[in-house]
Structure formats: structure tokens, C-alpha cells
Scaffold this motif. Structure first.
Motif, short mmCIF file in Angstrom:
data_model
loop_
_atom_site.label_atom_id
_atom_site.label_comp_id
_atom_site.label_asym_id
_atom_site.label_seq_id
_atom_site.Cartn_x
_atom_site.Cartn_y
_atom_site.Cartn_z
N THR A 161 41.83 42.44 46.37
CA THR A 161 41.33 43.65 46.84
C THR A 161 39.82 43.67 46.37
OG1 THR A 161 43.25 45.10 46.00
CG2 THR A 161 40.83 46.33 45.36
N TRP A 162 39.51 42.53 45.36
CA TRP A 162 37.92 42.43 44.69
C TRP A 162 38.02 41.55 45.89
CZ3 TRP A 162 37.41 38.77 39.56
CH2 TRP A 162 36.07 39.00 39.32
N ILE A 163 38.41 40.67 47.08
CA ILE A 163 37.33 40.09 48.00
C ILE A 163 36.97 40.73 48.69
CG2 ILE A 163 37.99 38.10 49.64
CD1 ILE A 163 39.30 36.61 47.95
N ASP A 164 38.20 41.98 49.24
CA ASP A 164 38.30 43.16 50.32
C ASP A 164 37.21 44.05 50.29
OD1 ASP A 164 40.27 41.68 51.56
OD2 ASP A 164 41.84 42.86 51.58
N THR A 165 36.59 44.11 48.91
CA THR A 165 35.89 45.10 48.82
C THR A 165 34.20 44.58 49.03
OG1 THR A 165 37.01 46.07 46.83
CG2 THR A 165 35.14 46.41 46.66
N MET A 166 34.43 42.92 48.58
CA MET A 166 32.72 42.34 48.45
C MET A 166 32.81 42.58 50.16
SD MET A 166 31.55 42.09 45.43
CE MET A 166 30.89 41.34 46.27
N GLU A 213 33.46 34.02 48.99
CA GLU A 213 33.91 35.03 48.40
C GLU A 213 35.16 34.39 47.42
OE1 GLU A 213 32.46 37.21 47.35
OE2 GLU A 213 30.49 37.32 48.50
N GLU A 214 35.91 33.39 47.31
CA GLU A 214 37.36 33.24 46.51
C GLU A 214 36.24 32.61 45.60
OE1 GLU A 214 40.28 31.28 49.07
OE2 GLU A 214 41.42 32.91 48.58
N ARG A 215 35.61 31.10 46.57
CA ARG A 215 34.66 30.36 45.60
C ARG A 215 34.09 30.32 44.49
NH1 ARG A 215 32.93 28.25 49.58
NH2 ARG A 215 30.78 28.94 49.33
N HIS A 216 33.21 32.32 45.35
CA HIS A 216 32.51 33.00 44.07
C HIS A 216 33.12 32.79 42.53
CE1 HIS A 216 28.45 33.36 46.79
NE2 HIS A 216 29.03 31.91 46.96
N ILE A 217 33.86 33.82 43.36
CA ILE A 217 35.06 34.42 42.09
C ILE A 217 35.55 33.32 41.41
CG2 ILE A 217 37.59 36.29 42.13
CD1 ILE A 217 36.11 37.15 43.65
N GLU A 257 33.23 51.59 35.00
CA GLU A 257 33.68 50.53 34.00
C GLU A 257 35.60 50.29 35.04
OE1 GLU A 257 32.15 47.88 33.75
OE2 GLU A 257 30.20 49.19 33.05
N THR A 258 35.54 51.76 34.90
CA THR A 258 37.42 51.70 35.39
C THR A 258 37.30 51.50 36.69
OG1 THR A 258 37.64 54.48 34.14
CG2 THR A 258 38.62 53.68 35.49
N MET A 259 36.00 51.53 37.67
CA MET A 259 36.52 51.20 39.22
C MET A 259 36.61 49.61 38.96
SD MET A 259 37.20 52.08 42.50
CE MET A 259 36.40 54.33 42.33
N VAL A 260 35.46 49.07 38.32
CA VAL A 260 34.92 47.79 38.48
C VAL A 260 36.22 47.82 38.00
CG1 VAL A 260 34.22 46.12 37.10
CG2 VAL A 260 31.77 48.55 38.01
N ASN A 261 37.14 47.03 36.92
CA ASN A 261 37.60 47.22 36.54
C ASN A 261 39.33 46.95 37.34
OD1 ASN A 261 37.00 46.86 34.20
ND2 ASN A 261 37.31 47.64 33.06
N LEU A 262 39.50 48.22 37.90
CA LEU A 262 40.72 48.00 38.52
C LEU A 262 40.42 47.32 39.75
CD1 LEU A 262 41.07 52.53 39.49
CD2 LEU A 262 42.98 50.74 38.77
N ILE A 263 39.43 46.89 40.76
CA ILE A 263 39.24 46.50 41.14
C ILE A 263 39.38 45.00 41.51
CG2 ILE A 263 37.23 45.75 43.60
CD1 ILE A 263 36.32 49.05 43.76
N THR A 264 38.27 44.64 40.39
CA THR A 264 38.94 43.07 40.12
C THR A 264 40.27 43.34 39.33
OG1 THR A 264 38.16 43.28 37.62
CG2 THR A 264 36.22 42.92 40.24
#
Length: 239
Positions: free
Chosen positions: A135-140, A93-97, A123-130
């Protein structure tokens, strides 16, 4: 209705500050039940074959150490495999990001769209997580692969299984250690142990202590019955 913990701001901060706890209850229950069942199988088999009490102790102790170690080693390997798989997917996931951030953002978008979010809220949810990499990696990892963010220690899992196997598995042998060569007493003590394990695990379930104990007792009795039947069959073959 009584709450399980305090919800004051200070209590919440203290509880969350420690992070999520790792539970090794399943390792204890698994090791304990298997230890009692396999050791009582030795008792049932030896008594069914009409061998001496010394044979019960010799085979029982050999089972406690050898089978207990085998279970612990298997649990260590299995848990370590889970940890290694988590690390592999985390690195992926780190590599994909790094290489395809927009594609990963779209994955987050579709994940939460499936949960019912849309429009500006989505869109707010996407922006906050990413906006935060971890947090982005944990969510994925949680949403795409169903992985928890807390990792179990392979060594602790193995030691818990081994300890439970030896401690609980010794119960069917106790009458023979003190010279009471009674299969009936061994069965009774093993049944009480099964019920006790089930009652204790009710603390982590929605079942009452009684029904949780009865459920575990039923599982143990069925397994012990299979062992007894095999012992009787073997006696017939030997005879």
C-alpha cells in the motif's frame, strides 16, 4: 437517476474482488480510426490520380497489413516502455523504503497534508499507509509519479490495435472487392464507420451517442479531406 451498479455488500465484494479492469478501448478506437483514414487516403489518392480499381485493392491491402503491423508494433513498444518504467519506479520505491524509511514516511505525510489532513488525522493516515508495504509503494507511485496500479498488456494492446486497423480499415475497400468501383460509396461507408466508432465509445464517456459519433465523424472527415486534397495535388503534379 439510475445507478450504474448494485451497492449491496455482496455485489460490492464481488465487484472489488475481481480487481480493477484494464481497458483497451483507446487501442481499438485509435487503430480503427487510423485504419479507415489511411485506407481511404489510398482510395482518394488513387482515384484522384485516375488509376485503376486494381491499384486501389493492391495498395489498400498492402496498407492494411504493413501499416497495421507497424502501428501494432509501435503500440507494443510504447506500452512495454510504460510497463518497464512502472517496474523501474516500483523497484526504486522499494529501495528507498528499505534505505530511508523515515524520509519516505515524510513524503507520505506531506502528500496528505497537501490534501488537507493535519494533526492526529494526518498521523493516523501516515501510520495506516506505511503499515502495509505494498500500500505504501502503491500510494507513492500514484501520488508522486501519477502511475496507475493496473498494467496494460503490451501484446493485448498491440493485437487490439492491429485487429481494429484491419477490420475497420477494410471498410473503404469493400465496394472494390465486390466490383463496385465507387469512391463515393467508399466515402459513405467510411463515414458511417466513423460515426459508429464514435457512438460505441460513448458508452465509456459522458457524451451522448449522437454527439460522440458526430465528433469522431468530424475528425475522420477532416482527415479524409486532407487525404483527398493530397490526391488532387498529386494528380496535378502527375499531369
Amino acid at each position: 437517476m439510475q445507478l450504474e451498479h448494485d451497492h449491496s455488500p455482496i455485489a460490492i465484494a464481488d465487484r472489488l474482488g475481481d480487481g480493477p479492469s484494464v481497458n483497451y478501448l483507446r487501442d481499438w478506437v485509435y487503430g480503427g480510426i487510423d485504419g479507415a483514414v489511411t485506407t481511404f487516403a489510398i482510395v482518394a489518392g488513387v482515384i484522384g490520380a485516375e488509376l485503376s480499381a486494381s491499384i486501389v485493392l493492391i495498395l489498400g491491402l498492402a496498407n492494411l497489413l504493413a501499416d497495421g503491423f507497424s502501428m501494432a508494433a509501435a503500440n507494443y513498444s510504447g506500452t512495454k516502455t510504460e510497463v518497464d518504467d512502472y517496474k523501474r519506479l516500483h523497484a526504486m520505491e522499494e529501495r528507498h523504503i528499505d534505505l530511508e524509511p523515515e524520509g519516505e514516511r515524510e513524503e507520505i505525510r506531506q502528500i496528505f497534508q497537501a490534501k488537507g489532513y493535519d494533526g492526529d488525522d494526518l498521523e493516523t493516515m501516515v501510520n495506516l499507509i506505511t503499515s502495509r508495504r505494498q500500500t505504501w509503494i502503491d500510494t507513492m507511485l500514484a501520488e508522486e509519479f501519477g502511475l496507475a496500479t493496473t498494467l496494460r498488456s503490451p501484446m493485448r494492446a498491440a493485437l487490439t490495435t492491429f485487429a481494429a486497423f484491419v477490420i475497420v480499415g477494410a471498410v473503404p475497400l469493400l465496394p472494390y472487392f465486390v466490383g463496385l468501383n465507387s469512391a463515393l460509396l467508399s466515402l459513405a461507408m467510411t463515414a458511417v464507420t466513423f460515426f459508429a466508432i464514435g457512438s460505441m465509445k460513448s458508452r465509456w464517456s459522458t457524451q451522448s451517442w449522437f454527439w460522440s459519433g458526430m465528433e469522431t465523424l468530424a475528425i475522420g472527415i477532416i482527415a479524409a479531406g486532407i487525404a483527398w486534397a493530397i490526391g488532387m495535388l498529386l494528380r496535378g503534379l502527375i499531369a
